[in-house]
Design a protein around this motif. Structure first.
Motif, PDB file in Angstrom:
ATOM      1  N   UNK A 245       0.842  -1.185   0.000  1.00 26.05           N
ATOM      2  CA  UNK A 245       0.000   0.000   0.000  1.00 26.05           C
ATOM      3  C   UNK A 245       0.882   1.241   0.000  1.00 26.05           C
ATOM      4  N   UNK A 370      -1.605  -0.066 -14.737  1.00 22.05           N
ATOM      5  CA  UNK A 370      -2.675   0.512 -13.915  1.00 22.05           C
ATOM      6  C   UNK A 370      -2.296   1.867 -13.340  1.00 22.05           C
TER       7      UNK A 370
ATOM      8  N   UNK B  32      -5.584   0.376  -6.609  1.00 24.47           N
ATOM      9  CA  UNK B  32      -6.735  -0.221  -5.917  1.00 24.47           C
ATOM     10  C   UNK B  32      -8.064   0.252  -6.509  1.00 24.47           C
ATOM     11  N   UNK B 325      -0.763   4.558   6.209  1.00 25.85           N
ATOM     12  CA  UNK B 325      -0.749   3.096   6.092  1.00 25.85           C
ATOM     13  C   UNK B 325      -0.511   2.409   7.433  1.00 25.85           C
ATOM     14  N   UNK B 329      -5.453  -0.984  11.589  1.00 24.20           N
ATOM     15  CA  UNK B 329      -6.261  -1.639  10.555  1.00 24.20           C
ATOM     16  C   UNK B 329      -6.507  -3.123  10.833  1.00 24.20           C
ATOM     17  N   UNK B 351      -8.946   0.351   4.313  1.00 22.45           N
ATOM     18  CA  UNK B 351      -7.681   0.802   4.881  1.00 22.45           C
ATOM     19  C   UNK B 351      -7.538   2.323   4.698  1.00 22.45           C
ATOM     20  N   UNK B 352      -6.390   2.769   4.224  1.00 25.52           N
ATOM     21  CA  UNK B 352      -6.205   4.226   4.146  1.00 25.52           C
ATOM     22  C   UNK B 352      -7.063   4.875   3.064  1.00 25.52           C
TER      23      UNK B 352
END
Lengths: 579, 425, 487
Positions: A245, A370, B32, B325, B329, B351-352
């Motif tokens: 992330x 992406x 995402x 991050x 969580x 999440x974030x």
């Protein structure tokens, strides 16, 4: 007819409100203020002179766009269409212009069987890619980033290493719905005679020619309200999985259908030979020469981290300049996993012959599929700009790199960041018939230098001079479009493309209200933004172009007969602007 | 000199100038990006469009700081039609690494200082300042929820917060039960509002006073740990208090823990065990203030040097960026996963990237349309992932979801995670 | 001064002719369009300077110019509909320069497939061609007309890059990256980028049937010559059954040349020109078949063929009825060996063109469609042809997948005896009728030649208005090929 620099009248404002509803029009400065790009990055070139609009209007459909354009015509209001407002180049330059923010028009429709996505002008790349992959397709995320508007990007740049297989954007533009600057609605390709936009050409001569050239016109030719985009069949049985992330987030590659390879090349010749042979053998999904600085950038986790490594490594980088270049290749098993195995074996054979040494690399989508985060390039130095990003042949890429590096190092470094002899990014396009070249420069906006000594100013000078060097060396350049002073560079290319382009454009924009003064014809500048000449530093332009219009004399001084550069018949013409 | 977490707008010139409108504060992280439906991270933009998103606010902040703009009819809305949910900040730190939250907080402060804030905020401010709770209710009723397991003295203080004390009593009662199983707790004598609404709305002077009173009260208890089941209180104690004191979270003389962290740890050690079966598909909603907003705060001072690099002053190490991050969580996810029969579903934005429920930043008070939009979007998302219930870990999220449900055809049960834990015990 | 004399001043008197004998061949072509009258003069320029001067002269005297670069024409585009100057470019047949590393060649418009292809083969390469064009056909004209190649593998980009054009206005211009000063000898640019300068000029003269200007050279891509090739055939009783396999093959990027034809087209292109062979082939060939050529590139060619064949077998095995992938076709002995070469060699000049073997003439009804429409369109055209009295057993059908099966080029061929006016009238009537019905059903006539142009451009009114504005800039006096397209 009111003067265009006057504030948008109450009557015009009301007319806009009647079209879209009062909640979708504003002239509040708290909002209009932010319709400039900022960042002090592209300010120096691509958004030079960009000004906040007088009014922002947010239409929701084609009909509203058409009506807005007609109101702008009626009141002689210059307007600027905005998609995602990522490409700063389109920003409005006329005080009190109308900004037509198309962000609400984010439609996305599909013809899955025929691999067509039909998007609205507010749509960006990542939702398109997400939905495409659900449907067994993919497209290319451009260097501009996933946050770039699909249509805006297709109309202007749309370059990435995947151009190697997928071709240049213009071939991927299919049916188009287009509100011309005169308010007329036209449809291109198969949309011209039906409601199905799956085909782009024709009927007859192809009006897509007017949409853009190598580079687009930054909102100069009206507003595309719908565009069908050619998609490509996804080579993977399932979606790529997002992993990590924050800054590290990426798409993980499955190990049998898509794979990166990094080779350290022993010499420039080896690089050239390998890139050509890979293309000739028709393997690969992307082939590129990656500048050393990109590797440092890729490995860094913060600005501080970057500089703690890049600076101290200067000697190492300089010493290994000839051998430090990395040839980066992406292989994809489009047909099957066996294709990847086959291509890998061919690739290794080629690299064995030229002496490429395989290094390590992460097997994930760091970009292009992406998430091409060009924004992430900001942080190492704070200021960066591409002074060149052009497609020509591979040899041309190498030549252009050497020309620009010489210019940069001799005149502009410092304050531009010393990249220790880097000649730029090169990637193969169109299966190796051509090659994309990009020359990025960086500087430190925090460095307290005077205006004319600052990195920002030198970047500007370098960019202008890059157009002169293109003329001097017969090199093609991206920088002869909207933002180049047409009267200075226009005559050199075509030749005199500016003259006919202006006529063609005027035919569809008789009032010149579609994002003036872009394309920078004197006539348009004088009418819409006289101050522009000062903002745009015409004096510098003239000096950098060798005393204004007499740049061709320099060709002679370099041993190039200008008469050879522009054929004799050119000089006999009536419509020439110089000579 | 740069002082981390400053509340002065002029201290964010770098951020405001460097923002180049890449819109990472607006769109979900592209890697995402789930589909074409749930694309935004910023509720304010999703509702109002134009430039009502962090980049627009930073441009406005820049114009104010450079004295290019004075006021406009829409300026107040531009600033306060924002949930202060922090999603933009984690977006920016994917790319440009600018301190967006700090900038927006400073912009609010700047507007408040000049009296430019929504009048609807005043009642809430007055309630906190005068009655020490956000509802303006009597202090004596703060414990009307009847704590069963509270001790007079303990190492752990359960800071209940206004929401659970006055409105969401089930949360307080459940937490009471849980803490009872975990060795007991004490309440903070004369507990007052943590001051979160004041901070979120930009009233930092008032907040400072509230903070000082609370810190004194905490010191008096002599406890080593403060536990809360409210995400807002959690963020306030863990992040905002040390920040205003120019200290780091780790410098606090006590530990600040969310109930989910405690339960997760206890489950891991075998100190707690769940019984029974729930048989439900639950979508876990990350509260902004439990996740991205509550990363441990590390105080930092230094300067910006060449290339804009941050150089620490003497006594400080390299700056630790909070990028969203490292929030809390996994504990709630672990807890839910440990419940038999529960299938934990992720929202599309998690999440974030979690989408704010809409109950924050003074928005429900001043812009109920935005609050309603935000929660409706989240419930729509719950539907899209096939959730049979929504669970969160903040009384205000629960209130928001319950209020938002009323207008919808498709309704799902809403739980606070403490309720489920208490049930499973 | 007479026009003839003026032209003679430009090109030399031996390259100008006004005699009926010289003009007559230019007044007829293989299309159904009737041309009432002759051009005024035919001129054979040798170089771009001469072309430039001719166009300038034509502007002065407001006389139409019709550029011609092939020997035979099929669509009525080169007929002098309003008289004027036939500008025959066959003398401009120089291959100007090869750029082998970049696989580009710069050619004049008179260069033909028959001329260039053998030269490229000699250096281990080949140009990508449409289906068996005449050897005497101009490559530049073919590319300008956007003729569809049989090999969809290369459709990632444009087959043509930069060009030099003399606009109808008389302005001489270079497009793409050849627009740089000093091109070609004193420039680093090699003309590899088709785009720009400024705008994509080449698109205005593509599909324009000569109405925008005269191209005096073009840069064209070529590709490697495969080391090995293997042809495969998949037979079908009905066209509809071939479509889904085609979609799947194309999506998986299997093979190079790939086309679907009926036995009528097969009998004409695979035959030796004799009626006997034609009849035998017509009898024995399957009603429909896919032709697919797998090709091995310069390195490890066998390995490439192997994985592609495996993928092909997978596609064929995954159909509702397992498809047989044949290595030969009944009735066409040894075709599998010859076919790859045939598809890369233009139709020999000494032989009657395959389309004309049956009855002397052929009218092609061609358009862009989606492959899934092919069965319905074929039924519609067959019914329409039958209703007009055409022997539908002699209707040629050719489907060319494009862009990984995203779309296809459809071509229906109607053969007729040019001397038989009834036959000709019947074909013309059915052609118009079928085209109208197809148009109604969504067929896209991306290059609506002569008879079809009113139907298409009337419907595309906005498009027509705008392209006319472009025309007025590039050819303000409307001297270029009046009567073509919508001008």
């Amino acid at each position: 007819m009111p003067k265009v620099t006057e504030k948008v009248s109450k009557a015009a404002y009301n007319a806009l409100q009647n079209i879209v509803g009062p909640e979708w029009v504003t002239d509040d400065v708290a909002i209009t203020e932010s319709y400039v790009k900022g960042g002090e990055i592209h300010d120096c070139i691509y958004q030079r002179g960009v000004q906040p609009p007088g009014v922002v209007v947010m239409p929701n459909n084609t009909e509203e766009v058409q009506k807005i354009v007609k109101v702008c015509m009626r009141y002689h209001l210059p307007y600027t269409p905005i998609g995602a407002f990522w490409g700063v180049h389109c920003g409005g330059r006329v005080p009190f212009h109308v900004s037509i923010d198309l962000s609400r028009m984010r439609s996305l429709e599909w013809d899955e069987k025929h691999m067509v996505a039909i998007v609205g002008p507010g749509q960006i790349h990542s939702p398109l890619q997400a939905e495409a992959q659900e449907r067994g397709m993919y497209t290319m995320t451009p260097g501009g980033g996933s946050q770039a508007a699909v249509i805006g990007n297709m109309l202007t740049c749309n370059y990435s290493p995947l151009n190697y297989r997928l071709g240049l954007a213009t071939r991927r533009i299919l049916g188009v719905e287009w509100v011309l600057p005169n308010g007329e609605l036209i449809r291109l390709g198969s949309l011209a005679t039906s409601d199905d936009p799956y085909w782009g050409e024709g009927p007859g001569p192809d009006l897509r020619g007017l949409l853009r050239g190598y580079l687009g016109w930054w909102g100069k030719v009206g507003i595309i309200t719908k565009m069908a985009i050619k998609m490509h069949p996804l080579f993977l049985p399932e979606r790529m999985k997002p992993v990590e992330r924050g800054m590290l987030s990426t798409l993980e590659f499955p190990d049998n259908r898509i794979k990166w390879y990094n080779f350290r090349m022993p010499s420039e010749d080896a690089m050239r030979d390998a890139m050509r042979e890979i293309s000739r053998c028709e393997i690969g999904a992307a082939v590129m020469r990656v500048p050393t600085i990109w590797r440092y950038r890729g490995k860094s986790r913060s600005r501080e981290d970057f500089w703690s490594k890049w600076g101290p490594d200067e000697k190492k980088i300089r010493d290994s300049r000839a051998t430090s270049s990395v040839c980066r290749v992406l292989l994809i098993g489009y047909t099957s996993a066996e294709q990847l195995q086959y291509e890998e074996s061919v690739l290794m054979g080629i690299m064995d012959e030229v002496g490429g040494e395989l290094g390590r690399t992460k097997q994930s989508d760091q970009s292009w599929i992406k998430n091409a985060d060009s924004a992430g390039m900001w942080w190492p130095a704070g200021g960066y700009v591409s002074v060149e990003f052009v497609v020509e042949t591979l040899e041309h890429s190498f030549a252009r790199g050497k020309t620009l590096l010489a210019e940069k190092e001799s005149k502009f470094t410092p304050p531009l960041v010393d990249e220790y002899g880097e000649e730029g990014w090169i990637q193969m396009t169109d299966m190796g018939h051509t090659s994309y070249f990009e020359f990025l420069i960086q500087w430190d906006p925090e460095n307290p230098l005077g205006k004319y000594e600052s990195g920002e100013y030198k970047a500007w000078e370098h960019w202008v001079a890059s157009q002169r060097t293109a003329i001097d060396h017969g090199q093609f350049t991206a920088n002869i479009g909207s933002l180049s002073v047409m009267g200075l560079t226009g005559p050199a290319f075509g030749p005199n493309y500016g003259v006919i382009y202006d006529k063609v454009r005027q035919a569809v924009d008789p009032l010149d209200i579609s994002n003036p003064p872009l394309d920078l014809h004197d006539r348009v500048i004088d009418e819409f933004a006289p101050k522009w000449k000062e903002d745009y530093d015409f004096q510098t332009w003239s000096e950098l172009m060798h005393d204004g219009k007499e740049w061709w004399k320099v060709l002679t001084s370099r041993g190039i007969e200008w008469k050879d550069c522009l054929p004799e018949w050119y000089w006999d013409r009536d419509d020439k602007e110089i000579g | 000199m740069i002082v981390e977490g400053s509340l002065e707008l002029k201290d964010y010139m770098y951020e405001m100038r460097r923002c180049m409108r890449c819109a990472s504060c607006k769109w979900l992280d592209h890697i995402y990006m789930p589909d074409n439906r749930f694309v935004y991270r910023c509720p304010s933009y999703g509702k109002y469009y134009f430039s009502k998103v962090a980049y627009g606010r930073l441009k406005l902040g820049l114009a104010l700081t450079e004295d290019r703009l004075k006021d406009s009819p829409g300026m107040k809305d531009m600033v306060f039609q924002c949930l202060m949910c922090g999603s933009c900040d984690s977006g920016c730190k994917r790319n440009l690494d600018l301190e967006i939250n700090y900038s927006l907080e400073a912009l609010r402060g700047n507007m408040v200082e000049s009296g430019r804030y929504p009048k609807q905020h005043q009642k809430l401010i007055d309630n906190v300042v005068k009655t020490k709770n956000r509802y303006g209710l009597a202090a004596k009723d703060r414990t009307a929820w009847k704590p069963a397991n509270a001790k007079k003295k303990a190492d752990t203080v359960y800071f209940v917060g206004c929401g659970a004390s006055y409105k969401e009593n089930k949360v307080a009662q459940a937490t009471d039960k849980i803490l009872g199983k975990l060795g007991g707790y004490m309440l903070m004598p004369g507990e007052q509002c943590c001051g979160h609404p004041l901070f979120a709305m930009g009233h930092y002077d008032a907040f400072q006073k509230q903070m000082e009173m609370n810190l004194k009260a905490m010191a008096k208890t002599g406890a080593k740990r403060l536990v809360t089941a409210c995400a807002e209180c959690y963020k306030t104690w863990k992040v905002d208090y040390p920040r205003l004191m120019k200290k780091s979270t780790s410098d606090l003389p006590f530990e600040v823990v969310h109930i989910t962290e405690l339960v997760d740890e206890a489950l891991g050690k075998g100190e707690l065990e769940f019984k029974g079966k729930l048989d439900m598909k639950l979508a876990w909603h990350d509260p902004c203030n439990l996740g991205r907003m509550s990363e441990p705060y590390t105080h930092w001072e230094g300067d910006r040097g060449k290339w804009g690099c941050l150089e620490p002053s003497e006594g400080f190490e390299a700056k630790q960026f909070n990028r969203g991050t490292a929030g809390t969580y996994e504990p709630p996810r672990n807890i839910l996963a440990a419940m038999e029969g529960v299938e934990v579903l992720e929202f599309k934005r998690h999440h974030e990237f979690s989408w704010c429920c809409g109950g924050h930043g003074g928005v429900p008070e001043a812009y109920p349309d935005l609050a309603a939009y935000a929660v409706d979007e989240r419930l729509e998302e719950a539907k899209a992932v096939g959730a049979e219930a929504v669970v969160s870990a903040c009384p205000y999220c629960k209130q928001q979801f319950e209020a938002g449900q009323k207008k919808r055809d498709h309704q799902v049960p809403v739980f606070d995670i403490t309720e489920l834990i208490a049930q499973a015990l | 001064m007479q026009i003839k004399a003026k032209l003679a001043e430009i090109v030399g008197k031996e390259y100008v002719d006004t005699t009926r004998k010289a003009l007559l061949p230019y007044s007829k072509d293989h299309s159904l369009l009737e041309c009432n009258g002759l051009a005024d003069v035919v001129v054979w320029p040798d170089n771009a300077d001469q072309v430039h001067k001719i166009v300038q002269l034509a502007n002065e005297i407001k006389m139409p110019v019709i550029p011609v670069s092939s020997e035979q024409h099929f669509h009525g585009s080169t007929l002098p509909k309003m008289g004027g100057i036939i500008m025959d470019l066959k003398r401009m047949n120089r291959i100007l320069d090869y750029d082998v590393p970049d696989r580009l060649v710069r050619i004049e418009p008179g260069v033909t497939w028959g001329q260039l292809q053998p030269e490229l083969v000699n250096i281990g390469h080949r140009a990508i061609m449409p289906l068996m064009p005449l050897a005497s056909s101009s490559i530049v004209a073919s590319l300008l007309e956007r003729e569809v190649p049989t090999n969809p593998r290369y459709e990632y980009g444009e087959p043509m890059t930069s060009n030099e054009v003399i606009w109808g206005s008389g302005m001489r211009f270079r497009t793409g990256s050849a627009s740089v000063p000093g091109f070609p000898d004193k420039a680093d640019s090699k003309g590899g980028n088709p785009e720009g300068p400024g705008t994509n000029w080449y698109r205005f003269f593509q599909g324009a049937e000569g109405t925008m200007g005269v191209v005096t050279w073009s840069i064209v891509k070529f590709e490697y010559l495969p080391e090995i090739d293997k042809a495969y055939f998949i037979a079908f009783d009905k066209i509809g059954d071939a479509i889904e396999p085609l979609y799947q093959m194309q999506r998986r990027m299997i093979g190079n040349e790939c086309l679907l034809i009926n036995n009528q087209v097969g009998a004409l292109i695979f035959g030796d020109g004799s009626d006997k062979t034609y009849q035998a082939l017509k009898r024995q060939l399957p009603p429909w078949f896919i032709v697919l050529v797998l090709s091995g590139p310069p390195r490890s060619p066998e390995a490439k063929l192997a994985y592609e064949k495996k993928a092909l077998d997978e596609v064929c095995a995954n159909q509702p009825t397992v498809l047989r992938v044949e290595e030969s076709l009944p009735g066409a002995v040894g075709l599998e060996r010859k076919l790859p070469g045939m598809l890369r060699t233009p139709w020999p000049a000494e032989r009657t063109y395959w389309k004309h073997q049956l009855k002397g003439e052929c009218e092609d009804l061609l358009f862009i469609a989606k492959m899934e429409q092919a069965a319905a369109f074929t039924e519609l055209v067959t019914e329409t042809a039958g209703a007009h009295g055409y022997d539908v057993r002699q209707m040629g059908v050719y489907l060319q997948p494009i862009e990984q099966g995203r779309a296809c080029h459809m071509e229906y061929q109607f053969y007729y005896d040019p001397e038989d006016e009834t036959d000709k009238a019947m074909v013309k009537a059915l052609y118009m009728d079928a085209a109208a019905k197809l148009f109604e059903q969504g067929a896209f006539f991306s290059r609506p030649y002569s008879l079809l142009s009113p139907m298409v451009f009337d419907k595309a009114r906005g498009y027509t208005n705008t392209i006319t504005k472009v025309k007025e800039v590039l050819d303000p006096n409307y001297i270029m090929c009046p009567g073509n397209v919508c001008f």
